[in-house]
Design an enzyme around this catalytic site. Structure first.
Site, PDB file in Angstrom:
ATOM      1  N   ASP A  10       0.874  -1.177   0.000  1.00 19.34           N
ATOM      2  CA  ASP A  10       0.000   0.000   0.000  1.00 19.34           C
ATOM      3  C   ASP A  10       0.909   1.225   0.000  1.00 19.34           C
ATOM      4  OD1 ASP A  10      -2.344   1.638   0.308  1.00 19.34           O
ATOM      5  OD2 ASP A  10      -1.963   1.777   2.439  1.00 19.34           O
ATOM      6  N   SER A  11       0.300   2.398  -0.177  1.00 18.82           N
ATOM      7  CA  SER A  11       1.080   3.640  -0.079  1.00 18.82           C
ATOM      8  C   SER A  11       1.494   3.900   1.374  1.00 18.82           C
ATOM      9  CB  SER A  11       0.241   4.814  -0.574  1.00 18.82           C
ATOM     10  OG  SER A  11      -0.933   4.928   0.206  1.00 18.82           O
ATOM     11  N   TYR A  42      -0.884   8.507  -2.638  1.00 21.82           N
ATOM     12  CA  TYR A  42      -0.976   8.168  -4.059  1.00 21.82           C
ATOM     13  C   TYR A  42      -2.183   8.862  -4.709  1.00 21.82           C
ATOM     14  CZ  TYR A  42       2.276   4.081  -3.920  1.00 21.82           C
ATOM     15  OH  TYR A  42       3.357   3.252  -3.823  1.00 21.82           O
ATOM     16  N   GLY A  43      -3.223   9.080  -3.897  1.00 19.37           N
ATOM     17  CA  GLY A  43      -4.525   9.525  -4.421  1.00 19.37           C
ATOM     18  C   GLY A  43      -4.499  10.711  -5.361  1.00 19.37           C
ATOM     19  N   CYS A  73      -4.281  -1.520  -1.934  1.00 18.25           N
ATOM     20  CA  CYS A  73      -4.448  -0.077  -2.126  1.00 18.25           C
ATOM     21  C   CYS A  73      -5.392   0.100  -3.308  1.00 18.25           C
ATOM     22  CB  CYS A  73      -3.091   0.558  -2.446  1.00 18.25           C
ATOM     23  SG  CYS A  73      -3.183   2.296  -2.909  1.00 18.25           S
ATOM     24  N   ASN A  74      -6.504   0.788  -3.079  1.00 18.11           N
ATOM     25  CA  ASN A  74      -7.478   0.946  -4.158  1.00 18.11           C
ATOM     26  C   ASN A  74      -6.933   1.796  -5.292  1.00 18.11           C
ATOM     27  OD1 ASN A  74      -8.844   0.574  -1.470  1.00 18.11           O
ATOM     28  ND2 ASN A  74     -10.537   0.156  -2.844  1.00 18.11           N
ATOM     29  N   THR A  75      -6.128   2.815  -4.932  1.00 23.95           N
ATOM     30  CA  THR A  75      -5.594   3.696  -5.975  1.00 23.95           C
ATOM     31  C   THR A  75      -4.635   2.922  -6.879  1.00 23.95           C
ATOM     32  OG1 THR A  75      -5.693   5.450  -4.310  1.00 23.95           O
ATOM     33  CG2 THR A  75      -4.563   5.960  -6.363  1.00 23.95           C
ATOM     34  N   GLU A 152      -3.201   9.520   8.231  1.00 23.83           N
ATOM     35  CA  GLU A 152      -1.774   9.221   8.440  1.00 23.83           C
ATOM     36  C   GLU A 152      -1.091  10.256   9.348  1.00 23.83           C
ATOM     37  OE1 GLU A 152       0.674   6.920   7.014  1.00 23.83           O
ATOM     38  OE2 GLU A 152      -0.677   5.680   5.826  1.00 23.83           O
ATOM     39  N   CYS A 183     -11.112   2.867  -0.157  1.00 24.63           N
ATOM     40  CA  CYS A 183      -9.706   3.158   0.121  1.00 24.63           C
ATOM     41  C   CYS A 183      -9.347   2.352   1.369  1.00 24.63           C
ATOM     42  CB  CYS A 183      -9.525   4.660   0.377  1.00 24.63           C
ATOM     43  SG  CYS A 183      -7.890   5.097   1.006  1.00 24.63           S
ATOM     44  N   THR A 184      -8.228   1.663   1.320  1.00 25.93           N
ATOM     45  CA  THR A 184      -7.916   0.753   2.435  1.00 25.93           C
ATOM     46  C   THR A 184      -7.578   1.491   3.728  1.00 25.93           C
ATOM     47  OG1 THR A 184      -5.652   0.562   1.587  1.00 25.93           O
ATOM     48  CG2 THR A 184      -7.204  -1.193   0.992  1.00 25.93           C
ATOM     49  N   HIS A 185      -7.364   2.821   3.639  1.00 23.79           N
ATOM     50  CA  HIS A 185      -7.159   3.596   4.867  1.00 23.79           C
ATOM     51  C   HIS A 185      -8.472   3.808   5.641  1.00 23.79           C
ATOM     52  CE1 HIS A 185      -3.180   4.660   3.323  1.00 23.79           C
ATOM     53  NE2 HIS A 185      -2.916   5.235   4.474  1.00 23.79           N
TER      54      HIS A 185
END
Ligand code: DGL
Length: 271
Positions: A10-11, A42-43, A73-75, A152, A183-185
């Site tokens: 992931d980012s 990344y978004g 990571c979806n992005t 974050e 989004c995985t966040h």
């Protein structure tokens, strides 16, 4: 039987929500997790740039001798899943297909909301998948550029809740009954989304569905590890290892021991 680890990236720490579900489903497997903190978020970046990052990380993880890669990571899934699947010899699992399927199954009004990064919304992959599964479903997509940096950071909780309320408003007005947290966040602040949307809206998260897909893929390809063993985990970041460790502990109560630092030059050299 295959003793090699599963690679996850992931980012940042968002992919830990996917890793967590993988650990619950597959406690006997080894995992290598890479967070690309040096280039987070990344978004807002052009999809082509994210594709380049995913290319480097995919090659790096393959060089670590993993047997499967999870793009947590979806992005990055939006930008690069087909390309990674073409480039790499190991199977590559993304996070968007399982969520799109779950949302189409869950909605009764056939009005589905999507909260995601700008890159994921621009990529249009959710739209295409939802329409492939049920062309009568309307998808209302809202980019949420403030959320990943807030999650974050050490931002006050009120600021995060205010941003979620702002992004949720158009979906509430549109009367959706299902919302994809794309989004995985976002599952890291799941209680905020639940309070904002209330009980009548179904929240769709990718982590559990993705873990199931990883488990099925390992089983069908007969590349599982011995189920009697206990798995081991390695954590890598291109950013600050101490910050990574602290976030993992804070959000997931995940005891992240040693975190290795990987330089962008190392990633570039693998590609
Ligand atoms: N977890 C990433 C995703 O699922 C966050 C993207 C970002 O770094 O902006 O899209």
């Amino acid at each position: 039987m295959d003793v090699r680890a599963v690679g996850v990236f992931d980012s940042g720490v968002g992919g830990l929500t996917v890793l967590h579900e993988c650990l619950v489903t597959l406690p006997h497997e080894d995992f290598v997790y890479l967070g690309d903190h040096a280039r987070l978020p990344y978004g807002p970046r052009p999809l082509a740039e994210v594709r380049g990052f995913a290319h480097e990380i995919g090659a790096f993880l393959e060089a670590q001798d993993v047997k499967l890669i999870v793009v947590a990571c979806n992005t990055a899934t939006s930008a690069a899943l087909p390309q990674l699947q073409e480039e790499l010899a190991v199977p590559v699992v993304g996070v968007i297909t399982p969520e799109a399927r779950a949302a189409v199954q869950a909605t009764r009004t056939r009005r589905v909301g999507l909260l995601a990064t700008q890159g994921t919304v621009d990529g249009g992959r959710y739209h295409d998948l939802v329409r492939t599964l049920d062309a009568g479903v309307e998808l209302i997509a809202i980019p949420c550029p403030r959320l990943v940096p807030l999650i974050e950071s050490d931002a006050p909780y009120e600021e995060t809740e205010e941003a979620v309320r702002e992004y949720a408003e158009p979906l509430k007005e549109a009367g959706v009954d299902t919302v994809i947290l794309g989004c995985t966040h976002y599952p890291l602040i799941r209680p905020v989304f639940q309070r904002v949307f209330g009980r009548d809206v179904t929240l769709v998260l990718s982590a559990e569905e993705t873990a199931r897909e990883v488990s099925d893929t390992l089983a069908r390809k007969r590349i599982e590890n011995d189920t009697a063993r206990t798995g081991e985990y390695r954590f890598l970041t291109t950013g600050d290892p101490a910050a990574f460790r602290e976030m993992g502990r804070r959000f997931l109560q995940l005891p992240i021991g040693e975190v290795e630092h990987v330089t962008l030059a190392q990633l570039g050299a693998a590609a």
